[in-house]
Design an enzyme around this catalytic site. Structure first.
Site, PDB file in Angstrom:
ATOM      1  N   TYR A 156       0.740  -0.991  -0.022  1.00 14.71           N
ATOM      2  CA  TYR A 156       0.117  -0.152  -0.059  1.00 14.71           C
ATOM      3  C   TYR A 156       1.072   1.186   0.038  1.00 14.71           C
ATOM      4  O   TYR A 156       0.512   1.938  -0.688  1.00 14.71           O
ATOM      5  CB  TYR A 156      -0.838  -0.060   1.141  1.00 14.71           C
ATOM      6  CG  TYR A 156      -2.045   1.264   1.403  1.00 14.71           C
ATOM      7  CD1 TYR A 156      -3.176   1.088   0.645  1.00 14.71           C
ATOM      8  CD2 TYR A 156      -1.783   2.062   2.245  1.00 14.71           C
ATOM      9  CE1 TYR A 156      -3.907   2.037   0.783  1.00 14.71           C
ATOM     10  CE2 TYR A 156      -2.713   3.004   2.518  1.00 14.71           C
ATOM     11  CZ  TYR A 156      -3.884   3.052   1.652  1.00 14.71           C
ATOM     12  OH  TYR A 156      -4.798   4.367   1.714  1.00 14.71           O
ATOM     13  N   ALA A 158       3.858   1.821  -1.267  1.00 17.88           N
ATOM     14  CA  ALA A 158       4.484   1.766  -2.558  1.00 17.88           C
ATOM     15  C   ALA A 158       3.642   2.380  -3.521  1.00 17.88           C
ATOM     16  O   ALA A 158       4.009   3.465  -4.230  1.00 17.88           O
ATOM     17  CB  ALA A 158       5.075   0.464  -2.977  1.00 17.88           C
TER      18      ALA A 158
END
Ligand code: NAP
Length: 248
Positions: A156, A158
């Site tokens: 998430y 990233a």
């Protein structure tokens, strides 16, 4: 007269949560609203009914933001149904949390596709019509987690950090055509997504926030109105932190 009177907006993922809040505030500000969802058919129908009371045009579309071809088809359908398009709000997002040690490749890829690739898909899909009219506003939903990181959310975080780099690049590429692209990084906003967290975690989050409360979908929607209206006509490539004062 509302801040968005006469403008048409696409809002992805508006059957519930923050997206629904954005759709409600946009309609109340006079925007015509095209919104998407992934599976919540009934919620979408009732939102269409609710928003039409503002006297604006409203339509919900079942469309997977992670799918390149569906994004192209969606924008073609919206242009056909509404005639014009002024604003894109990339809000659709999911979580599949786990410690890196236990995270599957499918859970990494799935979150990147729905949260980040969707922003590429939708931006590509609106680009031609925004370029032709030499005008357009794009607002992409990142997260405090994309700025700070969070244990258990590598996928998430990233995806949400990726949105920031993507948006700053779009702002540089399309600024000369009067197309603006900004990011909102919400903090802890109380929706179904956060209702999955355990109560102790939620209490800890709240007490760590200088304003001592979680945010509401309307808090985010109001920031979206600002970034997609003419109130922000000289603002692009920025990240607006809407998080009650949490340090980022
Ligand atoms: P939510 O309540 O879980 O709602 C997610 C929305 O996205 C739903 O309308 C869902 O449609 C839709 N959606 C999911 N996958 C989709 C796909 N592949 N294609 C199209 N639509 C899809 O989430 P939320 O809390 O409102 O979060 C909205 C956005 O804000 C997300 O990008 C999230 O990462 C970000 N955000 C949230 C918080 C928070 O504290 N809540 C904080 C920071 C950032 P269905 O109903 O059909 O599934």
């Amino acid at each position: 007269m509302g801040q968005l009177t006469g403008k048409t907006a696409i809002i992805t993922g508006a059957s519930r949560g923050i997206g629904k809040g954005i759709a409600e505030v946009f309609a109340s500000e006079g925007a015509h609203v095209a919104f998407t969802y992934s599976s919540s058919e009934e919620a979408a129908k009732s939102l269409e009914l609710e928003l039409s009371k503002f006297g604006v045009k409203v339509k919900g579309y079942k469309s997977d933001a992670a799918d390149f071809d569906q994004a192209q088809q969606l924008v073609a359908d919206v242009l056909n149904d509404f005639g014009t398009l002024d604003i894109l709000i990339n809000n659709a997002g999911i979580t599949k949390d786990n410690l890196l040690m236990r995270m599957s490749e499918a859970d990494f890829d799935g979150v990147i596709e729905v949260n980040l690739k969707s922003v590429f898909n939708m931006t590509k899909a609106v680009q031609t019509s925004f370029l032709k009219q030499r005008k357009g506003a794009i607002v992409n939903m990142s997260s405090v987690v994309g700025v700070k990181g969070n244990a258990g959310q590598t996928n998430y975080a990233a995806s949400k950090a990726g949105i920031i780099g993507f948006s700053k690049s779009v702002a540089l590429e399309l600024g000369s055509r009067n197309i603006r692209c900004n990011v909102i990084a919400p903090g802890f906003i109380e929706t179904e997504m956060t209702a999955k967290l355990d109560e102790n975690t939620v209490k800890e989050w709240r007490s760590g926030i200088p304003l001592k409360r979680g945010g509401t979908p309307k808090d985010i929607a109001d920031a979206c109105v600002f970034l997609s209206s003419d109130l922000s006509s000289y603002i692009t490539g920025q990240v607006l932190h809407v998080n009650g004062g949490m340090l980022t």
